[in-house]
Design a protein around this motif. Structure first.
Motif, mmCIF file in Angstrom:
data_model
loop_
_atom_site.group_PDB
_atom_site.id
_atom_site.type_symbol
_atom_site.label_atom_id
_atom_site.label_comp_id
_atom_site.label_asym_id
_atom_site.label_seq_id
_atom_site.Cartn_x
_atom_site.Cartn_y
_atom_site.Cartn_z
ATOM 1 N N UNK A 84 -6.175 -2.563 -16.331
ATOM 2 C CA UNK A 84 -5.013 -2.504 -15.431
ATOM 3 C C UNK A 84 -3.792 -1.954 -16.157
ATOM 4 N N UNK A 85 -3.538 -2.432 -17.372
ATOM 5 C CA UNK A 85 -2.395 -1.943 -18.153
ATOM 6 C C UNK A 85 -2.518 -0.455 -18.444
ATOM 7 N N UNK A 86 -3.729 -0.009 -18.733
ATOM 8 C CA UNK A 86 -3.928 1.395 -19.071
ATOM 9 C C UNK A 86 -3.752 2.300 -17.851
ATOM 10 N N UNK A 87 -4.200 1.853 -16.681
ATOM 11 C CA UNK A 87 -3.986 2.658 -15.473
ATOM 12 C C UNK A 87 -2.499 2.691 -15.133
ATOM 13 N N UNK A 88 -1.822 1.555 -15.297
ATOM 14 C CA UNK A 88 -0.371 1.541 -15.077
ATOM 15 C C UNK A 88 0.326 2.531 -16.015
ATOM 16 N N UNK A 89 -0.142 2.606 -17.245
ATOM 17 C CA UNK A 89 0.444 3.540 -18.214
ATOM 18 C C UNK A 89 0.223 4.987 -17.778
ATOM 19 N N UNK A 90 -0.947 5.280 -17.210
ATOM 20 C CA UNK A 90 -1.220 6.630 -16.706
ATOM 21 C C UNK A 90 -0.282 6.944 -15.547
ATOM 22 N N UNK A 91 -0.068 5.972 -14.673
ATOM 23 C CA UNK A 91 0.883 6.147 -13.565
ATOM 24 C C UNK A 91 2.274 6.435 -14.119
ATOM 25 N N UNK A 92 2.727 5.594 -15.049
ATOM 26 C CA UNK A 92 4.074 5.750 -15.607
ATOM 27 C C UNK A 92 4.230 7.078 -16.341
ATOM 28 N N UNK A 93 3.179 7.507 -17.034
ATOM 29 C CA UNK A 93 3.229 8.791 -17.727
ATOM 30 C C UNK A 93 3.395 9.957 -16.766
ATOM 31 N N UNK A 94 2.747 9.860 -15.610
ATOM 32 C CA UNK A 94 2.861 10.925 -14.611
ATOM 33 C C UNK A 94 4.239 10.964 -13.965
ATOM 34 N N UNK A 95 4.967 9.846 -14.017
ATOM 35 C CA UNK A 95 6.329 9.821 -13.490
ATOM 36 C C UNK A 95 7.363 9.772 -14.616
ATOM 37 N N UNK A 143 -13.708 -2.158 -15.086
ATOM 38 C CA UNK A 143 -13.544 -3.293 -14.167
ATOM 39 C C UNK A 143 -14.394 -3.186 -12.911
ATOM 40 N N UNK A 144 -14.909 -1.980 -12.638
ATOM 41 C CA UNK A 144 -15.608 -1.744 -11.371
ATOM 42 C C UNK A 144 -16.971 -1.095 -11.615
ATOM 43 N N UNK A 145 -17.902 -1.272 -10.663
ATOM 44 C CA UNK A 145 -19.156 -0.507 -10.734
ATOM 45 C C UNK A 145 -18.847 0.986 -10.682
ATOM 46 N N UNK A 146 -19.774 1.784 -11.181
ATOM 47 C CA UNK A 146 -19.499 3.210 -11.393
ATOM 48 C C UNK A 146 -19.058 3.943 -10.120
ATOM 49 N N UNK A 147 -19.712 3.664 -8.999
ATOM 50 C CA UNK A 147 -19.337 4.364 -7.762
ATOM 51 C C UNK A 147 -17.915 4.003 -7.338
ATOM 52 N N UNK A 148 -17.601 2.709 -7.386
ATOM 53 C CA UNK A 148 -16.247 2.278 -7.036
ATOM 54 C C UNK A 148 -15.222 2.841 -8.010
ATOM 55 N N UNK A 149 -15.580 2.897 -9.289
ATOM 56 C CA UNK A 149 -14.662 3.422 -10.302
ATOM 57 C C UNK A 149 -14.323 4.878 -10.004
ATOM 58 N N UNK A 150 -15.336 5.647 -9.612
ATOM 59 C CA UNK A 150 -15.097 7.054 -9.280
ATOM 60 C C UNK A 150 -14.232 7.188 -8.031
ATOM 61 N N UNK A 151 -14.506 6.352 -7.039
ATOM 62 C CA UNK A 151 -13.695 6.395 -5.818
ATOM 63 C C UNK A 151 -12.253 5.981 -6.102
ATOM 64 N N UNK A 152 -12.094 4.957 -6.930
ATOM 65 C CA UNK A 152 -10.747 4.495 -7.288
ATOM 66 C C UNK A 152 -9.987 5.586 -8.037
ATOM 67 N N UNK A 186 0.934 1.221 -7.988
ATOM 68 C CA UNK A 186 0.532 -0.086 -8.507
ATOM 69 C C UNK A 186 -0.230 -0.878 -7.446
ATOM 70 N N UNK A 187 0.222 -0.785 -6.182
ATOM 71 C CA UNK A 187 -0.466 -1.503 -5.102
ATOM 72 C C UNK A 187 -1.870 -0.944 -4.893
ATOM 73 N N UNK A 188 -2.008 0.381 -4.965
ATOM 74 C CA UNK A 188 -3.324 1.000 -4.847
ATOM 75 C C UNK A 188 -4.238 0.508 -5.969
ATOM 76 N N UNK A 189 -3.706 0.436 -7.164
ATOM 77 C CA UNK A 189 -4.455 -0.081 -8.315
ATOM 78 C C UNK A 189 -4.912 -1.515 -8.066
ATOM 79 N N UNK A 190 -3.997 -2.346 -7.587
ATOM 80 C CA UNK A 190 -4.347 -3.762 -7.347
ATOM 81 C C UNK A 190 -5.418 -3.895 -6.288
ATOM 82 N N UNK A 191 -5.348 -3.084 -5.232
ATOM 83 C CA UNK A 191 -6.374 -3.142 -4.171
ATOM 84 C C UNK A 191 -7.763 -2.837 -4.734
ATOM 85 N N UNK A 192 -7.853 -1.830 -5.566
ATOM 86 C CA UNK A 192 -9.148 -1.485 -6.142
ATOM 87 C C UNK A 192 -9.639 -2.575 -7.089
ATOM 88 N N UNK A 193 -8.761 -3.075 -7.939
ATOM 89 C CA UNK A 193 -9.188 -4.099 -8.908
ATOM 90 C C UNK A 193 -9.574 -5.399 -8.188
#
Length: 199
Positions: A84-95, A143-152, A186-193
């Motif tokens: 979760x922290x790493x995805x948040x960092x990717x989000x923050x880096x893009x902004x 954190x997710x099975x491979x198919x869900x991870x790809x969709x996320x 962040x909300x999209x991230x939380x929904x997937x996790x």
């Protein structure tokens, strides 16, 4: 005899001038003469370093992408090790601040449009898309099975691109919508996790 380091200085000067001119008049009207005038050099210097306007636009995008990757590395180093922290960092880096100045935003739009027609820009766009997707997928896979991870990962990449487009075209300054854009990601991230199967 040219001074040591002059090439790098001139190239940076011309890239900054190109961003400024595209911001002011758009790509179609951003002639080499206007860019040279903005940089305070002759048109021949622009041609010497970049060949033509397409070469200059490619150099601009390589610089913007380099700044983006630097921001992403910095954000990820500061973040915790969890997915979760790493995805948040990717989000923050893009902004990151390096990506929200008006000349950079407008050049991103030009880049996306021109990448449909210019092979070199299309290659840069594909590399950037794949890098974003693979970084996101790798973190979601923790954190997710491979198919869900790809969709996320696909969902977050599309959300980031869509928010960038909306923020760039919005009449209000970028900063006003930036925090809301982050929160949506962040909300999209939380929904997937939260959709992760329980062990």
């Amino acid at each position: 005899m040219p001074k040591i380091g002059m090439k790098a200085i001139r190239q940076a000067q011309l890239i900054n001038a190109t961003l400024t001119v595209i911001d002011r008049v758009g790509l179609a009207n951003a002639s080499l003469a206007l860019i040279a005038k903005e940089a305070g050099v002759s048109t021949g210097i622009v041609s010497h370093y970049f060949g033509d306007k397409n070469g200059l636009l490619e150099a601009c995008m390589m610089q913007i992408l380099s700044d983006l990757y630097t921001a992403l590395r910095q954000q990820r180093r500061k973040a915790g090790p969890g997915a979760e922290d790493q995805v948040r960092a990717i989000i923050d880096g893009n902004f990151d601040v390096s990506q929200i100045a008006a000349p950079v935003l407008k050049t991103w739009l030009v880049f996306w449009a021109e990448s449909l027609y210019q092979p070199n820009l299309n290659r840069l766009q594909r590399i950037n898309d794949r890098r974003l997707y693979s970084n996101l997928a790798a973190q979601y896979r923790r954190a997710l099975p491979i198919r869900q991870a790809r969709e996320a990962a696909s969902s977050m990449a599309a959300l980031l691109d869509g928010l960038w487009l909306r923020l760039t075209l919005a009449p209000q300054p970028m900063e006003q919508g930036l925090e809301q854009a982050r929160m949506l990601c962040y909300k999209n991230l939380a929904l997937w996790l939260n959709s992760a199967p329980t062990p």
